[in-house]
Design a protein around this motif. Structure first.
Motif, mmCIF file in Angstrom:
data_model
loop_
_atom_site.group_PDB
_atom_site.id
_atom_site.type_symbol
_atom_site.label_atom_id
_atom_site.label_comp_id
_atom_site.label_asym_id
_atom_site.label_seq_id
_atom_site.Cartn_x
_atom_site.Cartn_y
_atom_site.Cartn_z
ATOM 1 N N THR A 109 14.349 -10.711 -68.004
ATOM 2 C CA THR A 109 14.135 -9.227 -67.769
ATOM 3 C C THR A 109 13.293 -9.124 -68.492
ATOM 4 O OG1 THR A 109 13.833 -7.557 -67.212
ATOM 5 C CG2 THR A 109 15.609 -7.896 -68.533
ATOM 6 N N ARG A 110 11.713 -8.695 -68.700
ATOM 7 C CA ARG A 110 11.000 -8.729 -69.926
ATOM 8 C C ARG A 110 11.525 -7.126 -70.906
ATOM 9 N NH1 ARG A 110 4.997 -9.568 -66.844
ATOM 10 N NH2 ARG A 110 5.367 -10.801 -66.169
ATOM 11 N N ASP A 111 12.061 -6.411 -70.233
ATOM 12 C CA ASP A 111 12.586 -5.932 -71.104
ATOM 13 C C ASP A 111 13.586 -5.625 -70.825
ATOM 14 O OD1 ASP A 111 12.579 -2.552 -71.742
ATOM 15 O OD2 ASP A 111 11.160 -1.743 -70.939
ATOM 16 N N VAL A 112 14.653 -5.720 -72.145
ATOM 17 C CA VAL A 112 16.034 -5.369 -71.760
ATOM 18 C C VAL A 112 16.206 -4.066 -72.273
ATOM 19 C CG1 VAL A 112 17.995 -6.388 -73.525
ATOM 20 C CG2 VAL A 112 15.785 -8.363 -73.098
ATOM 21 N N GLY A 113 15.467 -3.507 -73.235
ATOM 22 C CA GLY A 113 15.892 -2.289 -73.786
ATOM 23 C C GLY A 113 15.865 -1.307 -71.761
ATOM 24 N N SER A 114 15.048 -1.366 -71.210
ATOM 25 C CA SER A 114 15.147 -0.724 -69.701
ATOM 26 C C SER A 114 16.358 -0.883 -69.055
ATOM 27 C CB SER A 114 13.734 -1.116 -68.808
ATOM 28 O OG SER A 114 13.751 -0.807 -68.009
ATOM 29 N N PHE A 115 16.422 -2.575 -69.288
ATOM 30 C CA PHE A 115 17.678 -2.548 -68.732
ATOM 31 C C PHE A 115 19.064 -1.740 -68.578
ATOM 32 C CE2 PHE A 115 21.181 -6.418 -67.580
ATOM 33 C CZ PHE A 115 20.612 -6.230 -66.371
#
Length: 387
Positions: free
Chosen positions: A178-184
């Motif tokens: 996933t591009r956004d690890v923080g969002s995940f």
């Protein structure tokens, strides 16, 4: 921790062995197949060697003794090795291939279907109570879960706290899933509020302040990483109107507790209740997987609100299993099971509770939950275990 025997048995032919990180796949294989040729792709140097030249596996296997075992650990890291394994199988090499993985995502894309019919699928789950034997304690299991790598740690609470971040680092970030690890990471916490509950993707998306499609993708990613599963509604021969949404579970109740944010307004039962249902769910999944039966796990809920936490359905019969996080059984606690029994008169009905007595009330067998878990054995059917 002393190495404990597991219920999983080694198949005669080649097989895939899937399971979340830390469930003991490698330890079990080293114990069961001590003479196997092992390629461990978690080791940086081996990963580099085989990622650069997957055909090196062919050279290793042809030099190994005929009839031996070849283990490729965490094969999803170099899915191109599947082509080499398939080629070796087609060429008649007399070896048993054991391919382990903690993620199904890359394998699906890398062509795991090439081995269809040539390698069967097995899964490794967290410890069952009966595998732990006298070392099983219900309160400890609800707090820490039963993932072997956590329980064998010198500091299990710290190991549990680090477990989810290990997955994010080693599976999500390193593989670019996933591009956004923080969002995940925020999603992991938000999804914890849906553990053991009917899954509403739109609500989770609002909590994460992201789109519904993004949350749907994250849920698929969780399942691909074997961190979570969805339990479908039991709809066979349905007469009543049923809801359509599945229930959501993290694969281990300890992992759920480590991800679930908590604050001063949380009631204890808001966490301990879902943790107990999760512990039952992971045990029933493991029991069905290791028993080799055709049984499947569901839940049942009508639009009017009648609900049964788990339905086990297969050739051996139909069972409705409800879970209550209390030691006192009230008439209202039996309503869901009795409604299910009206719908399916042939069903056996079980209520698991935190008390100590075995009771029979209005056709429902009420069992202490710790005793039920301790008796759950893949070599036996439910009828044999509960009497």
């Amino acid at each position: 921790m002393t190495t404990l025997p597991r219920f999983l048995t080694v198949p005669q032919g080649s097989f895939f062995l899937f399971g979340p990180r830390g469930t003991g796949k490698t330890t079990w294989l080293l114990q069961e197949l001590p003479d196997a040729l092992v390629v461990n792709l978690l080791r940086a140097e081996e990963f580099r060697r085989f990622a650069a030249r997957p055909e090196r596996l062919r050279e290793l296997v042809r030099a190994a003794r005929p009839g031996g075992d070849v283990v490729v650990d965490e094969i999803q890291r170099v899915p191109e090795l599947l082509n080499v394994v398939h080629e070796l199988m087609e060429s008649g090499v007399r070896c048993r291939f054991v391919l382990t993985g903690s993620s199904a995502r890359k394998l699906r894309r890398g062509g795991a279907n090439l081995l269809a019919g040539r390698a069967i699928l097995r899964t490794m789950h967290p410890f069952m109570a009966r595998e732990l034997g006298s070392g099983f304690d219900l309160s400890s299991a609800l707090a820490l879960g039963t993932v072997p790598t956590v329980l064998s740690s010198d500091d299990p609470p710290s190991a549990l706290a680090a477990y989810a971040s290990l997955y994010v680092e080693q599976e999500v970030r390193s593989e670019g899933l996933t591009r956004d690890v923080g969002s995940f990471s925020r999603f992991l916490e938000a999804a914890a509020f849906s553990h053991a509950a009917t899954l509403n993707i739109s609500e989770v998306a609002r909590e994460c302040e992201t789109s519904r499609s993004t949350v749907s993708g994250y849920l698929e990613l969780l399942e691909d990483l074997l961190l979570a599963f969805r339990l479908p509604v039991f709809t066979r021969r349905a007469k009543r109107r049923l809801i359509a949404h599945p229930r959501f579970f993290y694969f281990d109740c300890g992992v759920f507790r480590s991800l679930r944010p908590r604050g001063p307004l949380d009631r204890p039962d808001e966490i301990s209740g879902p943790a107990l249902e999760g512990l039952i769910a992971q045990h029933l999944r493991a029991w069905l997987a290791y028993s080799g039966t055709d049984g499947k796990l569901y839940y049942w809920r009508t639009r009017a609100g009648a609900e049964v936490d788990f339905v086990v359905y297969g050739a051996s019969g139909i069972w409705g299993i409800d879970v209550m996080n209390a030691d006192r059984i009230r008439p209202a606690d039996l309503r869901g099971l009795r409604a299910f029994g009206d719908e399916y008169p042939e069903a056996r009905l079980i209520l698991l509770h935190r008390g100590e007595q075995r009771l029979k009330r209005k056709g429902v067998l009420c069992l202490p939950v710790d005793g039920f878990l301790a008796s759950l054995d893949p070599a036996r059917g439910l009828e044999d275990m509960v009497g």
